[in-house]
Design a protein around this motif. Structure first.
Motif, PDB file in Angstrom:
ATOM      1  N   THR A 182      16.936  13.714 -24.773  1.00  0.00           N
ATOM      2  CA  THR A 182      16.053  13.302 -23.673  1.00  0.00           C
ATOM      3  C   THR A 182      16.043  11.788 -23.495  1.00  0.00           C
ATOM      4  O   THR A 182      15.325  11.280 -22.640  1.00  0.00           O
ATOM      5  CB  THR A 182      14.612  13.778 -23.912  1.00  0.00           C
ATOM      6  N   TYR A 195      19.530   9.622 -12.732  1.00  0.00           N
ATOM      7  CA  TYR A 195      18.700  10.350 -13.688  1.00  0.00           C
ATOM      8  C   TYR A 195      19.019  11.835 -13.657  1.00  0.00           C
ATOM      9  O   TYR A 195      18.906  12.489 -12.613  1.00  0.00           O
ATOM     10  CB  TYR A 195      17.228  10.107 -13.357  1.00  0.00           C
ATOM     11  N   THR A 198      16.250  16.805 -17.004  1.00  0.00           N
ATOM     12  CA  THR A 198      16.407  18.051 -17.764  1.00  0.00           C
ATOM     13  C   THR A 198      15.070  18.655 -18.191  1.00  0.00           C
ATOM     14  O   THR A 198      15.055  19.615 -18.956  1.00  0.00           O
ATOM     15  CB  THR A 198      17.264  17.793 -19.017  1.00  0.00           C
ATOM     16  N   TRP A 220      25.433  15.933 -20.192  1.00  0.00           N
ATOM     17  CA  TRP A 220      25.188  14.519 -19.807  1.00  0.00           C
ATOM     18  C   TRP A 220      26.463  13.704 -19.923  1.00  0.00           C
ATOM     19  O   TRP A 220      26.809  12.910 -19.037  1.00  0.00           O
ATOM     20  CB  TRP A 220      24.114  13.922 -20.716  1.00  0.00           C
ATOM     21  N   THR A 236      19.154  10.514 -19.246  1.00  0.00           N
ATOM     22  CA  THR A 236      18.203  11.620 -19.285  1.00  0.00           C
ATOM     23  C   THR A 236      16.798  11.112 -19.591  1.00  0.00           C
ATOM     24  O   THR A 236      15.901  11.900 -19.848  1.00  0.00           O
ATOM     25  CB  THR A 236      18.613  12.653 -20.352  1.00  0.00           C
TER      26      THR A 236
END
Length: 612
Positions: A182, A195, A198, A220, A236
């Protein structure tokens, strides 16, 4: 006064709506002039601020009234996003300035769309367009469905394998190493940010639906690979995106992962607005999550950046690639190449013989959307770094081909005679680089060249080299012809090299004299520059300092051999180019000073001072 101005504008634009022609089909599409760019921007600005008068127009039987969610204005450049008034299942975005505006309103339930554009006088016209102009992947033969209909087995799809040389030369390179998925960033600090949201497929830092963190990382990573030639941070991390959006929305984009099956799609040219793409999980498709979602993400972000589909041949809307060269455009049908062992998916300008789209993808991203290329990391050549016994290690010797006009040069010398064994690999996961390498002697003659067929690497085996100075030149390769194969148009990306050079010598380090600065030194990101000072007898202290007003030059010092980031006698690696480190009780010997460009710097001074 404020209210009177808004009502006057509303009346004027309503009159424009009454005079529109209203043909029945899109071949003679409905259109309406809604005023100057300045008037439209002001009306939407007022509405966003809470003006009672809604910017309301009709086109045929359809309302063009919109609800403005986000309004950003920086020096006259605006980004406006929202949806149709009273219809959350729609999207509206507009960007540009008073002289040139462009955007769309799309009504998802009715599959209707309207395009906003300025003419040469700055007047804004709205016209009805096919819904697929805004959302290209709602074309009936969607990529994945088309591939499966042609009998492509899900079991045949082979995810890429990492080169053993992929050793984190950049944040997005190399296998998953337990990073927080993240908080991933491909280019930390860049003001241009895309961006990957997720949140809907994560529970905290843990992926849902049995998806592994490694798969999320590779999803990603695949998007970061396809945009690594741009100075754009694919992330992310929501905090990074929010900060970039607040600073300049026009430099940001967003795509939302969705926790259900569906047809992924994204609005065309929505980069620079808060209108998001949509990326469905599709676990039932049978494709590897990291690879499959990553490819689809790169494709959909491409739409948001302004690219349309690359079609032609039997693939129609989605070109299927050229199997003989295992190449295809990422904006075509990338699923058809899923089983290729050395697949190469790149951006395109429609050079293949059946192309129906000659858009210049790089120009769209760097000119139309104003996202710059990354800076050249090898402007004037580097020394080929040799470890003990002539080892060429990929941690020391790597680079990036940033654009198709770029070539990187590594210099080395052979004292008497030498033997070169060297392999050069592309090191990104969803790669775009096909490596073409040459060995050039001091007379400028090409001694050897390698561009392995349908392999993406270059290799020299037992290459005999006589005494002299040489250059290793690395550039993007091509195969076949542009009409039946691919050119080096988007053969770009990161590479590294591994091997050995017996009998070779490094380019000498620049000598230093005590207290005498070497002035006006410069270096690119990721590049080492070496200096050396000899101490004929022991000294109480050796102090080395670098001073510069830009970039981030890090300083390392080591006795008798060149320092690395892991091996040094002293170091100073703060966030600026002003660094100092000292070695006390310095023994006699040669001390090597390494200056590493954490970020590119210029105008640097390097000074070594010996205290007797």
């Amino acid at each position: 006064m404020y209210k009177r101005r808004s009502l006057a504008l509303a009346a004027m634009l309503s009159l424009a709506g009454l005079t529109q022609a209203q043909p029945a089909d899109l071949a003679n599409a409905l259109s309406v002039d809604i005023g100057s760019g300045e008037q439209v921007i002001q009306a939407l600005r007022d509405q966003h601020k809470g003006a009672r008068t809604t910017f309301f127009r009709t086109l045929g039987a359809d309302s063009l009234a919109v609800h403005i969610k986000d309004f950003f204005d920086k020096n006259g450049q605006v980004s406006i996003s929202g949806h149709a008034l009273g219809n959350a299942n729609s999207v509206f975005f507009l960007k540009g300035n008073s002289k040139k505006l462009h955007g769309f309103l799309a009504l998802n339930d009715g599959r209707k769309a309207f395009e906003y554009s300025s003419n040469e006088l700055g007047q804004v016209t709205v016209r009805e367009v096919p819904y697929t102009k805004v959302f290209p992947d709602f074309e009936e033969k969607f990529q994945r469905d088309y591939a499966l209909a042609q009998g492509v087995s899900t079991l045949a799809v082979a995810a890429p394998t990492y080169s053993p040389m992929a050793l984190r030369q950049a944040p997005h390179i190399g296998p998953y190493a337990n990073q927080d998925v993240t908080k991933l960033e491909s280019k930390p600090g860049s003001p241009w940010v895309f961006y990957l949201n997720t949140a809907a497929v994560m529970s905290g830092s843990t992926p849902l639906n049995g998806v592994s963190k490694e798969q999320m990382y590779r999803a990603w990573q695949s998007v970061a690979d396809q945009y690594s030639m741009l100075n754009m941070n694919v992330t992310t991390n929501r905090t990074v995106y929010d900060a970039a959006r607040a600073a300049n929305t026009l430099r940001t984009g967003i795509i939302n992962f969705v926790n259900q099956d569906g047809r992924s799609f994204a609005p065309l040219q929505s980069f620079g607005t808060t209108s998001a793409g949509t990326l469905y999980r599709n676990p039932s498709a049978g494709f590897d999550y990291g690879y499959g979602i990553g490819m689809t993400g790169a494709h959909e972000v491409g739409h948001q950046m302004g690219m349309s589909h690359d079609g032609g041949g039997s693939g129609g809307e989605y070109f299927e690639g050229i199997a003989a060269y295992q190449w295809g455009p990422i904006m075509g049908n990338y699923w058809m190449g899923g089983s290729w062992a050395n697949q190469l998916f790149t951006w395109s300008r429609g050079e293949y013989s059946t192309a129906n789209n000659q858009e210049d993808d790089f120009r769209i991203m760097t000119v139309n959307e104003s996202v710059p290329y990354v800076a050249d990391d090898n402007v004037s050549g580097k020394a080929l770094a040799l470890r003990a016994a002539g080892e060429i290690n990929p941690q020391d010797n790597w680079g990036q081909i940033e654009r198709n006009s770029d070539s990187d040069v590594f210099n080395f010398s052979v004292a008497a005679s030498g033997v070169l064994n060297l392999r050069i690999d592309p090191i990104e996961y969803l790669r775009m680089l096909d490596v073409d390498a040459s060995i050039i002697n001091a007379a400028g003659q090409v001694v050897a060249r390698s561009n392995l067929a349908v392999n993406r690497s270059a290799e020299f085996k037992n290459l005999q080299l006589g005494a002299g100075s040489y250059q290793l030149k690395v550039q993007g390769g091509a195969e076949g012809t542009p009409q039946n194969g691919f050119s080096n148009y988007s053969s770009v990306g990161y590479y590294a090299m591994q091997g050995s050079l017996t009998g070779g010598t490094e380019i000498p380090a620049t000598p230093l004299s005590s207290g005498v600065p070497q002035l006006n030194q410069s270096g690119a990101t990721g590049v080492w520059s070496y200096y050396a000072i000899s101490l004929p007898s022991a000294a109480s202290k050796l102090t080395v300092a670098v001073k510069g007003s830009n970039g981030d030059a890090d300083l390392f010092v080591r006795k008798d051999s060149r320092p690395t980031t892991a091996s040094y006698g002293c170091k100073s690696d703060g966030s600026t180019s002003a660094e100092t480190c000292s070695i006390t009780s310095a023994a006699a010997g040669t001390y090597y000073v390494g200056v590493y460009g954490y970020s590119a710097y210029t105008g640097l001074s390097v000074t070594a001072t010996v205290t007797p």
